[in-house]
Design an enzyme around this catalytic site. Structure first.
Site, mmCIF file in Angstrom:
data_model
loop_
_atom_site.group_PDB
_atom_site.id
_atom_site.type_symbol
_atom_site.label_atom_id
_atom_site.label_comp_id
_atom_site.label_asym_id
_atom_site.label_seq_id
_atom_site.Cartn_x
_atom_site.Cartn_y
_atom_site.Cartn_z
ATOM 1 N N ARG A 181 0.853 -1.205 0.000
ATOM 2 C CA ARG A 181 0.000 0.000 0.000
ATOM 3 C C ARG A 181 0.879 1.241 0.000
ATOM 4 N NH1 ARG A 181 -3.155 -3.842 2.583
ATOM 5 N NH2 ARG A 181 -4.899 -4.352 1.207
ATOM 6 N N ASP A 235 0.206 -6.840 -2.973
ATOM 7 C CA ASP A 235 -1.219 -6.613 -2.729
ATOM 8 C C ASP A 235 -1.739 -5.826 -3.916
ATOM 9 O OD1 ASP A 235 -3.791 -6.241 -1.377
ATOM 10 O OD2 ASP A 235 -2.697 -6.737 0.441
ATOM 11 N N HIS A 271 -6.253 -10.315 -3.931
ATOM 12 C CA HIS A 271 -5.236 -9.265 -3.768
ATOM 13 C C HIS A 271 -4.085 -9.408 -4.755
ATOM 14 C CE1 HIS A 271 -6.989 -7.612 -0.067
ATOM 15 N NE2 HIS A 271 -7.127 -8.841 0.394
ATOM 16 N N ASP A 322 -6.484 -14.265 2.258
ATOM 17 C CA ASP A 322 -7.547 -13.524 2.952
ATOM 18 C C ASP A 322 -8.435 -12.829 1.931
ATOM 19 O OD1 ASP A 322 -5.377 -11.933 2.184
ATOM 20 O OD2 ASP A 322 -5.949 -10.333 3.556
ATOM 21 N N GLU A 323 -9.607 -12.483 2.367
ATOM 22 C CA GLU A 323 -10.497 -11.538 1.671
ATOM 23 C C GLU A 323 -10.618 -11.831 0.172
ATOM 24 O OE1 GLU A 323 -9.859 -7.673 4.494
ATOM 25 O OE2 GLU A 323 -8.537 -7.832 2.788
ATOM 26 N N TRP A 362 -0.462 -2.446 8.509
ATOM 27 C CA TRP A 362 -1.025 -2.249 7.165
ATOM 28 C C TRP A 362 -0.854 -0.785 6.811
ATOM 29 C CZ3 TRP A 362 -1.994 -6.646 4.755
ATOM 30 C CH2 TRP A 362 -2.270 -7.783 5.526
ATOM 31 N N GLU A 407 -2.002 1.477 4.283
ATOM 32 C CA GLU A 407 -2.813 2.337 3.424
ATOM 33 C C GLU A 407 -2.628 3.811 3.784
ATOM 34 O OE1 GLU A 407 -3.875 -0.447 4.795
ATOM 35 O OE2 GLU A 407 -5.391 -1.466 3.561
HETATM 36 C C1 ACM Z 1 -6.073 -8.915 6.670
HETATM 37 O O1 ACM Z 1 -6.073 -7.978 7.482
HETATM 38 N N1 ACM Z 1 -6.778 -8.832 5.552
HETATM 39 C C2 ACM Z 1 -5.343 -10.127 6.917
#
Ligand code: ACM
Ligand code: ZN
Length: 766
Positions: A172, A201, A291, A350-351, A483, A485
């Site tokens: 990010r 990502d 991702h 994930d996600e 993270w 961002e």
């Molecule tokens: C995550 O925070 N998507 C692992």
């Protein structure tokens, strides 16, 4: 026997100092983080001197010896020759009775011995020795006039948990290898030993893959995205240059400014080698099957159809139905695996937005052929296939806790991140799988910090009570995740990580019985001079002694408690942002009218802390209302609500009405939640009441129709506190709250003496 003497020497007396005066100096300060298991102070000191040597018992320890020589020589200016054999300072492994990663550090007046259970144990011994030296040892220039003394102690120490990790998202926003090395230096100092590198990502692919050059040629660069724009906005709003996008991450191509950067494979090797010297394993994560925007945008046959982009929340994933896609993923990992000579690789997983899979003929065929009933099972199939690939190459796989859905293979390790999915660890460990714990509510270091964030991390109990002994043994450890961002710069990253990393370090290292919050805070504050000299941009923990809103009748007082010495506080009362020219807070301020204070801390190097606002409201005791409620508790109406603030809740359709004992989420409410909780608060006497409202996402508390706490908007768990002057008796209360996926809501009420009033005291009726 060793005695536990550290308490006598740590800086416990100086936790909260009125107007940020200096800590009273103690004769012998020993304040190591994480707290060693056993320590005996023998009296006397060892002095570092020119001509001393560092001996490594064998060749494998020479990197540790050279690392130590580097640490000791920069500030002293002395040369410490290193060689295999005995030295003034001797390093050896073979402390067989210590737990894995344990060490013995023995300092006498003449020599120092570090005996580790393994290489990592020797490094931990070195880090304790480092913290026994004056903070000036961290200077990268020669410091004159310091006596380089080490108290003669014997420390016998070992970690509680083997996985003490930190994850950095370099996608990010990107951090150069030098910036990553600085982070590794901090990790080493506090005995963290796993660096999880989130290398790819949707917002940027950050590692060279020779077979697929477009991943970095195109995928490592972007025009400014919404995160970048938000950061630039925050830089202005918060008068904070640490939110600016660093110039060294920009390039201009054909008139377009592009943001980005990536690591060559040589860079990766350099960082991995740097970490290895410091006893840190590096675990790569190439997040898939979701991702993966750089991959699906630049190479054909990777996604389900060539129509790539974003689904409702996440980007389109790779296509587990196509052999070309699987080959692509494996080819990428074939280049990654040799760069990271450790046991684990992290698949991410994930996600994943699975809607494309439902429509894709290849995915559907794969499901038919393998008897997979749901897309979750298809995800599992993909994960298992990748895991097999890793296993064949001698690696074990970690995935985010989503890999539990659709079936987990016996050998996978889950990384639990979804606090709202509390069954993940019990389920995985009951099946015999290992788990690493990084629940977002406590361990997401990108989340906004408040007075509770360090404490919440410190209070976390890694070995969940309800687990069996065998299950507990399957918990490898803890990890903090950063993270990025909204973290565009090295300075901002450090600000978010420090000093929370110290709590992470200690909670992963010490046994529950050895945890002591107050003493920890003392030792944490004692680390600040060291971090100052290391040029770490740490955050001064929250000022205390006031709330977001404070009510007073007659006269009030702003009496600030500052958790760190060597900090100045400046303030304004006209809403402007305090600068170095604003009035200096020099002691308690009397308040006679409603006043809005804006406060800001300044470190000695001029670095500014957060802007803190506090309102002092001059009030009268609000008269109680006449009411005859018939029930104890409160009434909660659950609306099916997808909005992002409390204002729209009333208009959303109602799912049900429930009685709750206190302000909280009724167990029936799930998914899209908008709550309106109403009733009366029964004040036992006239006085100033304090309302502590914790929520994830937003919430608003009104009493007598007046907003007392405004905790609205989308956010992670955040506690805000307001006060109101209330007359004895009933006061209408209303709490609004929203969340979209298993959040938190809690209201704590303190009486005029600051004692909690439990709901069981009959304070709520409707
Ligand atoms: C995550 O925070 N998507 C692992
Ligand atoms: Zn597909």
């Amino acid at each position: 026997m060793y005695k536990q003497l550290i308490a006598a020497f740590s800086l416990t007396g100086a936790l909260f100092l009125g107007a940020c005066a200096s800590a009273p100096s103690e004769t012998r300060e020993i304040a190591i983080i994480p707290q060693p298991r056993e320590m005996q102070d023998k009296g006397g000191t060892f002095l570092l001197k020119e001509g001393q040597t560092i001996g490594a018992a064998d060749q494998e320890l020479m990197p540790a010896a050279n690392y130590l020589a580097g640490l000791l020589s920069k500030a002293t200016g002395y040369t410490f020759e290193t060689a295999v054999g005995e030295g003034t300072i001797s390093l050896e492994t073979g402390n067989a009775d210590a737990k894995e990663g344990g060490y013995l550090l023995d300092v006498s007046t003449k020599r120092i011995q570090i005996k580790g259970n393994n290489y990592g144990g020797v490094i931990s011994g070195i880090e304790s020795l480092r913290q026994l030296l004056p903070a000036e040892i961290e200077s990268d220039q020669v410091v004159n006039g310091v006596e380089w003394s080490v108290p003669a102690v014997t420390i016998k120490d070992a970690p509680r948990l083997q996985w003490r990790g930190l994850m950095l998202d370099v996608s990010r926003h990107f951090y150069t290898k030098e910036e990553v090395k600085e982070l590794l230096d901090m990790m080493a100092l506090y005995k963290l030993n796993k660096f999880h590198w989130h290398l790819t990502d949707d917002q940027g692919w950050r590692v060279e893959i020779k077979k697929y050059p477009l991943l970095t040629e195109k995928g490592a660069w972007r025009t400014f995205n919404s995160h970048d724009r938000q950061c630039m906005k925050l830089a202005g709003e918060n008068d904070n240059p640490d939110y600016e996008i660093p110039e060294d991450k920009l390039k201009v191509v054909e008139g377009d400014t592009l943001y980005g950067g990536f690591y060559t494979q040589e860079d990766i090797k350099e960082v991995v080698a740097y970490a290895a010297v410091r006893g840190i394993d590096v675990i790569p994560e190439i997040d898939m099957p979701g991702h993966m925007l750089a991959a699906i945008s630049n190479y054909k046959g990777v996604s389900c159809s060539d129509k790539i982009g974003w689904g409702s929340v996440f980007s389109s994933p790779v296509c587990p139905g196509k052999e070309t896609a699987l080959e692509f993923c494996q080819n990428v990992y074939s280049e990654i695996i040799p760069l990271f000579p450790y046991k684990y690789v992290h698949l991410g997983a994930d996600e994943v937005e699975k809607t494309n899979w439902k429509k894709c003929p290849d995915c559907q065929q794969r499901m038919r052929e393998n008897g997979l009933k749901t897309e979750e099972e298809l995800q599992s199939w993909f994960v298992h296939r990748m895991e097999k690939f890793f296993n064949e190459r001698g690696k074990e796989m970690i995935g985010w806790d989503e890999i539990l859905e659709g079936g987990l293979s016996p050998t996978a390790t889950i990384m639990w991140w979804r606090t709202w999915n509390p069954k993940a660890v019990p389920t995985a460990t009951a099946q015999g799988n290992h788990a690493i714990l990084s629940p977002n509510a406590n361990f997401y270091l990108d989340y906004q910090q408040d007075k509770n964030s360090i404490k919440n991390m410190y209070a976390f109990e890694p070995l969940i009570d309800t687990l069996s002994v065998a299950q507990k043994e399957r918990i490898l450890g803890l990890q903090g995740n950063v993270w990025c961002e909204w973290i565009p710069s090295r300075e901002r990253m450090q600000y978010m990580v420090m000093p929370r990393m110290l709590a992470l370090s200690e909670v992963a290292w010490v046994e529950t019985e050895a945890k002591d919050w107050e003493r920890f805070v003392g030792r944490m504050v004692a680390q600040f001079p060291r971090l100052d000299i290391m040029d770490v941009n740490y955050r001064i923990p929250d000022l205390e002694g006031f709330y977001e809103t404070n009510a007073f009748v007659g006269e009030g007082t702003l009496d600030i408690k500052c958790p760190a010495p060597d900090v100045t506080i400046r303030y304004t009362t006209d809403g402007t942002v305090p600068t170095l020219e604003s009035p200096l807070y020099e002691g308690a301020i009397k308040v006679t009218e409603t006043t809005d204070f804006t406060l800001r801390t300044f470190r000695a190097n001029g670095k500014k802390g957060d802007i803190v606002k506090t309102r002092f409201i001059k009030d009268e005791y609000a008269p109680a209302v006449e009411a005859n409620p018939s029930h104890t508790g409160l009434q909660a109406v659950w609306h099916e609500y997808t909005g992002n603030d409390c204002a729209g809740i009333d208009a959303a359709p109602v799912n049900g009405t429930y009685e709750v004992k206190e302000a909280g989420i009724p167990s029936e409410a799930k998914g899209n939640i908008g709550l309106v909780i109403t009733g009366y608060f029964n004040a036992p006497s006239d006085g100033i009441y304090t309302f502590v409202l914790l929520s994830d996402d937003g919430s608003i508390l009104k009493i007598d129709g007046e907003t007392v706490v405004d905790n609205d908007g989308p956010h992670s768990p955040r506690e805000l506190i307001g006060q109101k002057a209330l007359g004895k008796g009933m006061h209408p209360v209303e709490i609004k709250y929203f969340d979209h996926n298993g959040g938190t809501l809690r209201l704590k009420v303190l009486d005029p003496n600051g004692n909690e009033l439990p709901a069981s005291a009959g304070i709520y009726t409707y």
